[in-house]
Design a protein around this motif. Structure first.
Motif, mmCIF file in Angstrom:
data_model
loop_
_atom_site.group_PDB
_atom_site.id
_atom_site.type_symbol
_atom_site.label_atom_id
_atom_site.label_comp_id
_atom_site.label_asym_id
_atom_site.label_seq_id
_atom_site.Cartn_x
_atom_site.Cartn_y
_atom_site.Cartn_z
ATOM 1 N N THR A 79 30.136 22.880 7.912
ATOM 2 C CA THR A 79 28.724 23.580 7.978
ATOM 3 C C THR A 79 28.608 25.026 7.681
ATOM 4 O O THR A 79 29.793 25.696 7.224
ATOM 5 C CB THR A 79 28.256 23.460 9.493
ATOM 6 O OG1 THR A 79 29.173 24.401 10.088
ATOM 7 C CG2 THR A 79 28.377 22.099 10.125
ATOM 8 N N LEU A 80 27.600 25.488 7.551
ATOM 9 C CA LEU A 80 27.337 26.811 7.062
ATOM 10 C C LEU A 80 28.021 27.795 8.163
ATOM 11 O O LEU A 80 28.518 28.924 7.617
ATOM 12 C CB LEU A 80 25.986 27.296 6.950
ATOM 13 C CG LEU A 80 25.245 26.592 5.984
ATOM 14 C CD1 LEU A 80 23.679 27.222 5.645
ATOM 15 C CD2 LEU A 80 25.713 27.458 4.454
ATOM 16 N N LYS A 81 28.298 27.413 9.449
ATOM 17 C CA LYS A 81 28.741 28.498 10.369
ATOM 18 C C LYS A 81 30.287 28.067 10.752
ATOM 19 O O LYS A 81 30.978 28.712 11.534
ATOM 20 C CB LYS A 81 28.073 28.241 11.719
ATOM 21 C CG LYS A 81 26.573 28.901 11.447
ATOM 22 C CD LYS A 81 25.794 28.612 12.737
ATOM 23 C CE LYS A 81 24.317 29.365 12.651
ATOM 24 N NZ LYS A 81 23.671 29.108 13.586
ATOM 25 N N SER A 82 30.694 26.791 9.983
ATOM 26 C CA SER A 82 32.167 26.513 10.410
ATOM 27 C C SER A 82 33.201 27.179 9.400
ATOM 28 O O SER A 82 32.708 27.936 8.655
ATOM 29 C CB SER A 82 32.116 25.011 10.154
ATOM 30 O OG SER A 82 32.276 24.790 8.786
ATOM 31 N N PRO A 83 34.432 27.122 9.511
ATOM 32 C CA PRO A 83 35.492 27.738 8.762
ATOM 33 C C PRO A 83 35.204 27.377 7.459
ATOM 34 O O PRO A 83 34.944 26.188 7.294
ATOM 35 C CB PRO A 83 36.676 27.237 9.280
ATOM 36 C CG PRO A 83 36.216 27.086 10.942
ATOM 37 C CD PRO A 83 35.327 26.511 10.868
ATOM 38 N N VAL A 84 35.266 28.377 6.499
ATOM 39 C CA VAL A 84 34.952 27.999 5.215
ATOM 40 C C VAL A 84 36.195 27.048 4.678
ATOM 41 O O VAL A 84 37.279 27.111 4.993
ATOM 42 C CB VAL A 84 35.011 29.372 4.231
ATOM 43 C CG1 VAL A 84 34.248 30.345 4.861
ATOM 44 C CG2 VAL A 84 36.459 30.084 4.265
ATOM 45 N N PRO A 85 35.700 26.422 3.511
ATOM 46 C CA PRO A 85 36.660 25.348 2.968
ATOM 47 C C PRO A 85 37.531 26.024 1.846
ATOM 48 O O PRO A 85 37.195 26.742 1.321
ATOM 49 C CB PRO A 85 35.808 24.303 2.275
ATOM 50 C CG PRO A 85 34.545 24.936 1.980
ATOM 51 C CD PRO A 85 34.302 26.096 3.034
ATOM 52 N N TYR A 86 38.762 25.412 1.901
ATOM 53 C CA TYR A 86 39.870 25.763 0.749
ATOM 54 C C TYR A 86 40.147 24.529 -0.165
ATOM 55 O O TYR A 86 40.026 23.540 0.328
ATOM 56 C CB TYR A 86 41.166 26.499 1.236
ATOM 57 C CG TYR A 86 40.780 28.002 1.950
ATOM 58 C CD1 TYR A 86 41.338 29.055 0.988
ATOM 59 C CD2 TYR A 86 40.364 28.196 3.044
ATOM 60 C CE1 TYR A 86 41.289 30.322 1.373
ATOM 61 C CE2 TYR A 86 39.830 29.632 3.291
ATOM 62 C CZ TYR A 86 40.655 30.583 2.665
ATOM 63 O OH TYR A 86 40.493 32.011 2.918
ATOM 64 N N LEU A 87 40.391 24.848 -1.343
ATOM 65 C CA LEU A 87 40.565 24.012 -2.297
ATOM 66 C C LEU A 87 41.913 23.558 -2.520
ATOM 67 O O LEU A 87 42.894 24.540 -2.777
ATOM 68 C CB LEU A 87 39.850 24.245 -3.793
ATOM 69 C CG LEU A 87 40.062 23.036 -4.951
ATOM 70 C CD1 LEU A 87 39.214 22.004 -4.306
ATOM 71 C CD2 LEU A 87 39.531 23.751 -6.243
ATOM 72 N N LEU A 88 42.426 22.175 -2.208
ATOM 73 C CA LEU A 88 43.808 21.868 -2.366
ATOM 74 C C LEU A 88 43.912 21.256 -4.063
ATOM 75 O O LEU A 88 43.099 21.391 -4.720
ATOM 76 C CB LEU A 88 44.067 20.662 -1.571
ATOM 77 C CG LEU A 88 43.991 20.814 -0.006
ATOM 78 C CD1 LEU A 88 44.152 19.634 0.716
ATOM 79 C CD2 LEU A 88 45.114 22.166 0.420
ATOM 80 N N PRO A 89 45.362 21.455 -4.246
ATOM 81 C CA PRO A 89 45.531 21.171 -5.750
ATOM 82 C C PRO A 89 45.137 19.658 -5.942
ATOM 83 O O PRO A 89 44.821 19.340 -7.334
ATOM 84 C CB PRO A 89 46.991 21.169 -5.757
ATOM 85 C CG PRO A 89 47.303 22.299 -4.844
ATOM 86 C CD PRO A 89 46.664 21.861 -3.768
ATOM 87 N N CYS A 90 45.087 18.808 -5.175
ATOM 88 C CA CYS A 90 44.582 17.252 -5.321
ATOM 89 C C CYS A 90 42.947 17.320 -5.548
ATOM 90 O O CYS A 90 42.357 16.389 -5.508
ATOM 91 C CB CYS A 90 45.143 16.405 -4.263
ATOM 92 S SG CYS A 90 44.538 16.824 -2.633
ATOM 93 N N LEU A 91 42.165 18.457 -5.145
ATOM 94 C CA LEU A 91 40.821 18.735 -5.373
ATOM 95 C C LEU A 91 40.187 18.117 -4.047
ATOM 96 O O LEU A 91 38.775 18.191 -4.228
ATOM 97 C CB LEU A 91 40.316 17.889 -6.681
ATOM 98 C CG LEU A 91 40.564 18.166 -7.970
ATOM 99 C CD1 LEU A 91 39.958 17.440 -8.949
ATOM 100 C CD2 LEU A 91 40.446 19.745 -8.177
#
Length: 666
Positions: A15-27
């Protein structure tokens, strides 16, 4: 409702307030909490079961999914969005992309009234669509300088000042060019993966059809076996059971194999679908900088999947029920045995039994003789077929040798022709010659893209210098003292030789990168290109006032307030193109101009190559004496200018450009 992305480790929705997403090498995406709390520095993706070792891999924030979450929240949960302008807890109703803020109704009205923000585009939640932000990202080293260049050597975005500092000797392209290249690669990946996915879909369909065919065959054979043994039930119960067991075992094995293949294909299809979905999201939400940063990830995962052998359509062999000698078997069963009277002695029964065995042996011997005869006939036929194949092989070998000889002769001829053509093409490229009208064999319609070079021995080193890449830059060079013959007044340099009296149009181009450090004051010059006589080349800092000169200048205009293009001929002002560029601090532009000089027609034409239009045409040019091409760059305190000469063989002479030149010269 569109599905919100989930963390591939903890499965919590972003969500907008949740921890930000990070991108894994598998996308796939992982939340910041799972990254910081990864046991042993290892993240295991639950979607594709790949492990990522954080000690070897540096994860970046997934900016594309953050934008996706933003738009999904606006679309499905707008009531959760509060005004961020005054932070007063009011319900937000729109979004300002320039300010990157949510606005309530009150702030929306105020936003539209304030002079500074009244021209901002406000997007209501109900009308919001995914768009690529055009707000430039500014350099972290040089404040207020936008990151509009991409350094291929360092794989990073840089500004104009970075370009001339630590990145001066690196291969640099504009962000637009780099982003377009990555977008084309992503589109190619999407096409390749779509083709692979279509093959996987066809493969799965063939497996499903094989499964259905196996079921139909099983039912048909089971019915056939049932009907066959119904008449022989009393004599052949044991054989029937053996065949049914064999059929069930073979069917089970075939279906197990097909099921395993189907499961594997479905997993590969899902994985391919995930990559395609992410590419679609990237192309929908990613900015140009995001595209550049994501290219290595997407390219790597695409190559990994494409290296896997593409599945072929699966063909399941159809089983059959062999009923050879069924009529003989029925006949034997019908006459086998007899009900004998009690008066018959035991010897007679034994003789009868022996006779039955002899009959069976005789039948077997006859069958073996028939099989042997058939085998001999087949061997004879095969021998004749082999002889015919040998004859055909000899004939094919002879034809192949003849064909090889002809191919070799043709290759020799082609090599000679290729060498001749290479020589001719090399001459054409070296000369840069183009025919303006294909249907007119006239010297006046031949355009020469001449090989101009800066005269490094005459450049005014007190004002400008030529860098290692051969570009003319508006900065003085303290490490190289001025020598004899150098220009002392003109802020630039000239070509190494004057324009020849060719009797046909001559053409050259310049690409100039201009970055404004601050707004230009009144009538200040950016750059100048033109021609003049040799004795007029070093009279003043520019050539616009000389009696036999023709030039085009890019300069600040006090009348219009912006940066305009002005054309001069023989010291007189000819034409004015207003407000070509904004006079704004931090603005950066790439200017691409071309110049046509026709001594036969006594004309000079100035062309804007990027806009594909003629800016000015000067007639009755005095070409009685040789004219020298001049190149000037100015005002290092206000602007950074780098001018590159485009060599004759590097000029992209399109048919549209030819038509434009013909029209200007006619």
């Amino acid at each position: 409702m569109d599905t919100f992305p989930k963390c591939s480790v903890c499965q919590q929705q972003f969500t907008l307030k949740s921890p930000v997403p990070y991108l894994l090498p598998c996308l796939h995406a992982v939340c910041e909490t799972c990254v910081t709390s990864a046991a042993g520095g290892v993240i295991s993706c639950s979607t594709c079961q790949r492990k990522v070792y954080l000690t070897d891999t540096s994860l970046q924030k997934d900016a594309v999914r953050q934008k996706e979450i933003f738009h999904l929240t606006v679309k499905h949960h707008p009531t959760e969005l509060l005004c961020t302008n005054e932070d007063d807890g009011n319900q937000a109703v729109c979004w300002c992309q320039e300010c990157e803020e949510f606005l309530c109704e009150y702030c929306q009205n105020m936003h539209s009234r304030i002079k500074l923000t009244r021209n901002h585009v406000l997007q209501n939640f109900c009308d919001m669509e995914p768009t690529v932000s055009k707000i430039p990202t500014f350099c972290g080293i040089h404040k207020y300088h936008p990151l509009y260049l991409f350094d291929k050597s360092c794989k990073k975005l840089i500004c104009a000042k970075c370009r001339f500092d630590v990145h001066a000797d690196h291969e640099v392209v504009e962000l637009d060019v780099a982003a377009d290249t990555v977008a084309k690669k992503l589109d190619q990946h999407r096409n390749e993966l779509s083709t692979l996915q279509a093959r996987q879909q066809s493969h799965m369909q063939s497996i499903r059809q094989g499964t259905e065919s196996t079921d139909r065959t099983h039912n048909t054979l089971k019915e056939t076996i049932g009907h066959t043994f119904q008449s022989l039930r009393s004599q052949l119960d044991k054989r029937e059971k053996e065949l049914l067991i064999d059929l069930e075992s073979q069917t089970k094995e075939t279906k197990a194999t097909l099921h395993a293949q189907l499961t594997t294909s479905e997993e590969e299809w899902k994985t391919c679908t995930g990559v395609l979905d992410y590419i679609a999201i990237v192309l929908l939400y990613a900015s140009k900088s995001d595209l550049v940063e994501l290219e290595s990830y997407v390219g790597y995962i695409t190559r990994t999947y494409l290296e896997t052998a593409a599945p072929q359509t699966h063909v399941v062999p159809t089983a059959v029920f062999n009923t050879n000698s069924l009529s003989t078997l029925k006949s034997n069963i019908s006459v086998f045995g007899a009900i004998l009277p009690r008066a018959v002695d035991e010897e007679s029964v034994k003789d009868k039994d022996t006779q039955t065995d002899d009959d069976l042996m005789a039948d077997l011997e006859m069958k073996h003789k028939m099989d042997l005869t058939q085998l001999k006939t087949k061997i004879g036929s095969d021998e004749k077929h082999i002889e015919s194949l040998k004859t055909l092989t000899d004939k094919l070998n002879a034809e192949m040798e003849s064909l090889k000889s002809r191919i070799k002769e043709k290759e020799t001829t082609e090599k000679i022709a290729s060498k001749t053509m290479d020589v001719l093409l090399g001459v054409a490229r070296e000369c840069g010659v183009h025919l303006l009208k294909s249907d007119v064999a006239d010297r006046s319609m031949v355009l020469k893209c001449i090989h101009l070079k800066y005269d490094k021995d005459r450049v005014n080193l007190d004002k400008v210098h030529i860098n290692t890449e051969g570009d003319l830059v508006n900065r003085k060079l303290d490490t190289r003292p001025a020598g004899k013959g150098r220009l002392k007044e003109y802020h630039g340099t000239c070509s190494t030789a004057p324009l020849p009296q060719a009797g046909c149009p001559q053409y050259w181009e310049m690409v100039s990168r201009v970055s404004l450090d601050k707004p230009l004051p009144g009538n200040r010059l950016n750059l100048e290109v033109g021609v003049c006589r040799e004795e007029q080349s070093d009279v003043c800092h520019c050539i616009n006032g000389q009696p036999s000169s023709c030039c085009m200048q890019v300069a600040h205009c006090t009348t219009h307030g912006g940066i305009c293009i002005k054309t001069w001929k023989e010291g007189r002002y000819v034409q004015h193109l207003p407000e070509t560029l904004p006079n704004t601090a931090g603005a950066s532009h790439t200017l691409h101009y071309g110049v046509v000089y026709d001594d036969a027609r006594k004309k000079i034409v100035f062309i804007d190559v990027k806009e594909n239009k003629v800016m000015s045409t000067l007639d009755n040019v005095d070409s009685s004496q040789p004219l020298w091409p001049m190149f000037g760059v100015y005002n290092p305190d206000d602007v950074t200018v780098s001018m590159t000469l485009v060599l004759g063989s590097d000029i992209n002479m399109t048919e549209e450009k030819k038509a434009m030149i013909v029209k200007a010269l006619s």
